[in-house]
Design an enzyme around this catalytic site. Structure first.
Site, mmCIF file in Angstrom:
data_model
loop_
_atom_site.group_PDB
_atom_site.id
_atom_site.type_symbol
_atom_site.label_atom_id
_atom_site.label_comp_id
_atom_site.label_asym_id
_atom_site.label_seq_id
_atom_site.Cartn_x
_atom_site.Cartn_y
_atom_site.Cartn_z
ATOM 1 C CG HIS A 51 50.246 46.970 -10.092
ATOM 2 N ND1 HIS A 51 48.798 48.139 -10.827
ATOM 3 C CD2 HIS A 51 50.397 47.208 -11.083
ATOM 4 C CE1 HIS A 51 49.687 48.269 -12.477
ATOM 5 N NE2 HIS A 51 50.490 48.126 -11.964
ATOM 6 C CG ASP A 53 52.753 44.555 -13.639
ATOM 7 O OD1 ASP A 53 51.717 45.690 -14.573
ATOM 8 O OD2 ASP A 53 52.960 44.622 -13.113
ATOM 9 C CG PHE A 161 61.182 44.115 -18.294
ATOM 10 C CD1 PHE A 161 61.657 42.676 -18.921
ATOM 11 C CD2 PHE A 161 60.877 45.072 -19.794
ATOM 12 C CE1 PHE A 161 61.776 42.477 -20.182
ATOM 13 C CE2 PHE A 161 61.425 43.838 -20.710
ATOM 14 C CZ PHE A 161 61.360 42.755 -21.212
ATOM 15 N N GLY A 162 60.045 44.146 -14.308
ATOM 16 C CA GLY A 162 59.765 45.251 -13.330
ATOM 17 C C GLY A 162 61.013 45.673 -12.954
ATOM 18 C CG ASP A 193 54.048 50.377 -12.967
ATOM 19 O OD1 ASP A 193 53.337 50.066 -12.423
ATOM 20 O OD2 ASP A 193 52.774 49.565 -13.447
ATOM 21 N N GLY A 195 59.835 52.102 -10.863
ATOM 22 C CA GLY A 195 60.513 52.914 -10.155
ATOM 23 C C GLY A 195 60.566 53.282 -8.921
ATOM 24 C CB SER A 216 62.463 46.008 -7.232
ATOM 25 O OG SER A 216 61.539 46.876 -7.770
HETATM 26 C C1 DX5 Z 1 56.315 47.431 -15.607
HETATM 27 C C2 DX5 Z 1 55.127 46.917 -14.580
HETATM 28 C C3 DX5 Z 1 55.409 47.377 -13.012
HETATM 29 C C4 DX5 Z 1 56.213 47.585 -12.052
HETATM 30 C C5 DX5 Z 1 56.827 47.466 -11.277
HETATM 31 O O1 DX5 Z 1 55.163 47.204 -16.687
HETATM 32 O O2 DX5 Z 1 53.640 47.553 -15.470
HETATM 33 O O3 DX5 Z 1 53.652 47.500 -12.503
HETATM 34 O O4 DX5 Z 1 55.613 45.506 -11.784
HETATM 35 O O5 DX5 Z 1 57.765 47.277 -11.006
HETATM 36 P P1 DX5 Z 1 58.765 48.402 -9.766
HETATM 37 O O6 DX5 Z 1 58.006 48.501 -8.654
HETATM 38 O O7 DX5 Z 1 60.229 46.993 -9.778
HETATM 39 O O8 DX5 Z 1 59.404 48.970 -11.310
HETATM 40 ZN ZN ZN Z 2 52.092 47.787 -13.874
#
Ligand code: DX5
Ligand code: ZN
Length: 239
Positions: A51, A53, A161-162, A193, A195, A216
């Site tokens: 995936h 981003d 953000f991740g 997608d 958390g 993450s």
């Molecule tokens: C957030 C992104 C996600 C992100 C997910 O805007 O779309 O794809 O990378 O990261 P996690 O799994 O850490 O929330």
């Molecule tokens: Zn994403």
């Protein structure tokens, strides 16, 4: 040589149908200094797809990467890639990302002026056409397009953000979409997608999520294979 977009997705769909939900690792937090190595590590660890981003610093606050990096991932990856476009006016760049080799193109409903037309354009170009909805967007807004799209991605964090905390409001949306799908006999795939962790993946799978993006939870683990295997095991046990 990579298989054409449709074929790569068919492999992913076959895995879904045979084994249940799959985890798609998000590259966002990976080591971009060694991108091809990260792609190789994730695929060797069993990732059914990746995936990506794409953020433009306007639709969302962060600026990540664009076409050049997607093309580099395409060259390095053997399996399917999903491009999650978090950009203003996505219509203007979908052709370029399709040509760059996206197997799934995911665009935010909130950013589209004519969703039906955009879905048709995306599908004609080759990739599967998925619509994403942010936490503030109700299922009712995507309902008119459920027969025209190939998938719906429910955001369980604000895009941008991740590493953010999972928003449980996504569970009711996934359940609502799963119910609409069986009621209407539609074939769209359900994705989630944001958390996702060992704590949250069971609940999203039980609510119907099939393509489960995890950033993450995979990238910050020391052992990608172990993280993906554990997450998929939890998802498949709960589905
Ligand atoms: C957030 C992104 C996600 C992100 C997910 O805007 O779309 O794809 O990378 O990261 P996690 O799994 O850490 O929330
Ligand atoms: Zn994403």
């Amino acid at each position: 040589m990579n298989p054409p977009a449709g074929q790569a997705f068919d492999q992913l769909a076959a895995t879904l149908d045979a084994r249940g939900p799959v985890v798609l690792p998000a590259l966002l937090l990976c080591d971009f200094g060694h991108l091809a190595r990260e792609v190789e590590r994730l695929e060797s660890a069993g990732a059914a797809g990746l995936h990506l981003d794409v953020m433009d610093g306007r639709f969302v606050p962060q600026l990540t990467y664009g076409l050049v990096v997607v093309e580099a991932v395409r060259r390095a990856a053997r399996g399917p890639i999903e491009v999650h476009l978090m950009v203003e006016q996505p219509e203007s760049c979908i052709e370029a990302y399709a040509k760059a080799g996206a197997d799934i193109l995911t665009v935010h409903l909130e950013g589209l002026t004519d969703p039906s037309r955009t879905l048709e354009t995306m599908k004609a170009l080759g990739p599967r056409a998925h619509l994403a909805i942010s936490p503030g967007t109700p299922v009712a807004r995507v309902e008119p397009y459920l027969d025209a799209c190939d998938g719906v991605l429910v955001m369980s964090v604000e895009p941008g953000f991740g590493g953010q905390a999972f928003n449980p409001a996504a569970l009711a949306k996934l359940s609502e979409l799963a119910a609409l799908r069986s009621h209407r006999g539609s074939a769209f795939r359900l994705a989630v997608d944001g958390g996702i962790s060992t704590e949250t993946i069971g609940a999203v799978a039980a609510a119907g999520a099939e393509l489960i993006v995890a950033g993450s939870a995979v990238i910050r683990s020391h052992d990608y294979a172990r993280a993906i295997t554990e997450l998929e095991h939890l998802a498949r046990s709960a589905a």
